[in-house]
Motif scaffolding. Structure first.
Motif, PDB file in Angstrom:
ATOM      1  N   LYS A  23     -19.226 -31.815  36.440  1.00 50.11           N
ATOM      2  CA  LYS A  23     -20.053 -32.741  35.532  1.00 50.11           C
ATOM      3  C   LYS A  23     -19.484 -32.880  34.208  1.00 50.11           C
ATOM      4  O   LYS A  23     -19.564 -33.974  33.559  1.00 50.11           O
ATOM      5  N   THR A  24     -19.045 -31.991  33.536  1.00 52.06           N
ATOM      6  CA  THR A  24     -18.577 -32.299  32.179  1.00 52.06           C
ATOM      7  C   THR A  24     -17.085 -32.918  32.194  1.00 52.06           C
ATOM      8  O   THR A  24     -16.798 -33.572  31.131  1.00 52.06           O
ATOM      9  N   LYS A  25     -16.511 -32.833  33.258  1.00 51.91           N
ATOM     10  CA  LYS A  25     -15.290 -33.483  33.407  1.00 51.91           C
ATOM     11  C   LYS A  25     -15.248 -34.923  33.787  1.00 51.91           C
ATOM     12  O   LYS A  25     -14.338 -35.800  33.756  1.00 51.91           O
ATOM     13  N   SER A  85     -24.554 -21.412  32.754  1.00 48.85           N
ATOM     14  CA  SER A  85     -23.721 -22.481  32.180  1.00 48.85           C
ATOM     15  C   SER A  85     -23.143 -23.243  33.225  1.00 48.85           C
ATOM     16  O   SER A  85     -21.940 -23.902  33.155  1.00 48.85           O
ATOM     17  N   ASP A  97     -24.424 -25.158  35.731  1.00 44.82           N
ATOM     18  CA  ASP A  97     -25.507 -26.374  36.347  1.00 44.82           C
ATOM     19  C   ASP A  97     -26.503 -25.998  37.190  1.00 44.82           C
ATOM     20  O   ASP A  97     -27.539 -26.476  37.231  1.00 44.82           O
TER      21      ASP A  97
END
Length: 288
Positions: free
Chosen positions: A123-125, A217, A219
């Motif tokens: 999700k961060t990428k 961390s 998710d």
């Protein structure tokens, strides 16, 4: 009566429906109208059968399989990853890019006690990707699913089946039935059904402290309620009713394998599974 919910968004108006989404502040109810702007799943009016693009990927340290599925016949080529692992996120996303796919979901069969899920890192990428896990996991994700729900990517979909036992929240994702669906059918069984075996039944008894390392961390977060419950006495019955009732040629894709097997079938496991072919008492003795 089992109620089906469709996790999809359409470009054309649809009836007003509601879905459960999870945020850091708790459970929210939102309308499908709002969902259209948040979930990257699509429908198509094409009359031709959808083409499933499928890849089986492996993470050797935890002997974990990750599965990439995509609707290659849809213009957007929507895709999802089943049981991504943090260590192989870059590899998996590179493959998604190489194949020209649009990743919309990162889904988990259960909260893993033996590897760190890659959903949070994905999700961060890739902004816009939604994480999915079962409601029974008592975990937080963008979407929580229940038995009978359908996770749509184009006009292809996975149906959620409850298969608790390894953990309270274990589910199996099964491809849809019908002439335009992948044949033979495919079942992504997580740890509920392994090739010639099944997942351990002692992870639920582990202290939540031992599981925090996996969750922080990444998710997926868990209150501990679903992770510290007693072993399900109906493990055998759930597998028999939810997996062994599928057509015998259904392909079985587990979350792990430690002997080099990559795929089995429902028919094979009904005959040769050394644990799940036993009666409940024999199964308890084996697992003890």
């Amino acid at each position: 009566m089992l109620q089906l919910r469709f996790l999809q968004a359409s470009l054309s108006p649809k009836p007003h429906l509601t879905f459960n989404l999870i945020s850091s502040s708790g459970s929210l109810r939102i309308s499908q109208t709002k969902l259209r702007s948040q979930i990257g799943s699509y429908t198509t009016s094409s009359q031709q059968p959808s083409k499933l693009l499928f890849r089986q990927l492996f993470e050797k340290e935890s002997s974990t399989y990750t599965y990439l599925l995509a609707n290659a016949s849809h213009p957007e080529k929507p895709a999802l990853l089943v049981d991504p692992v943090d260590k192989t996120v870059d590899r998996d996303l590179a493959l998604v890019k190489d194949l020209g796919l649009k990743l919309i979901y990162a889904i988990n069969t259960h909260v893993h006690a033996d590897h760190v899920t890659g959903t949070g890192l994905i999700k961060t990428k890739v902004p816009g990707v939604k994480s999915i896990i079962s409601k029974a996991s008592d975990a937080k994700a963008d979407l929580v699913v229940e038995p009978g729900d359908k996770i749509c990517f184009g006009d292809l979909f996975l149906v959620v089946r409850a298969t608790p036992g390894h953990t309270l929240g274990c589910v199996t994702y099964v491809t849809g039935d019908g002439p335009s669906r992948p044949q033979p059918r495919m079942a992504f069984t997580g740890d509920a059904l392994l090739i010639r075996g099944c997942g351990r039944t002692d992870f639920q008894m582990k202290c939540i402290i031992d599981i925090v390392w996996e969750l922080v961390s990444h998710d997926i977060s868990c209150s501990g309620v679903a992770c510290c419950v007693e072993v399900h006495s109906n493990y055998i019955s759930q597998v028999h009713s939810q997996i062994f009732t599928l057509p015998k040629d259904t392909l079985v894709y587990p979350a792990h394998d430690y002997k080099g097997f990559t795929v089995s079938t429902v028919g094979e496991e009904m005959l040769f599974n050394a644990r799940l072919t036993k009666d409940e008492e024999a199964f308890k003795n084996i697992m003890a």
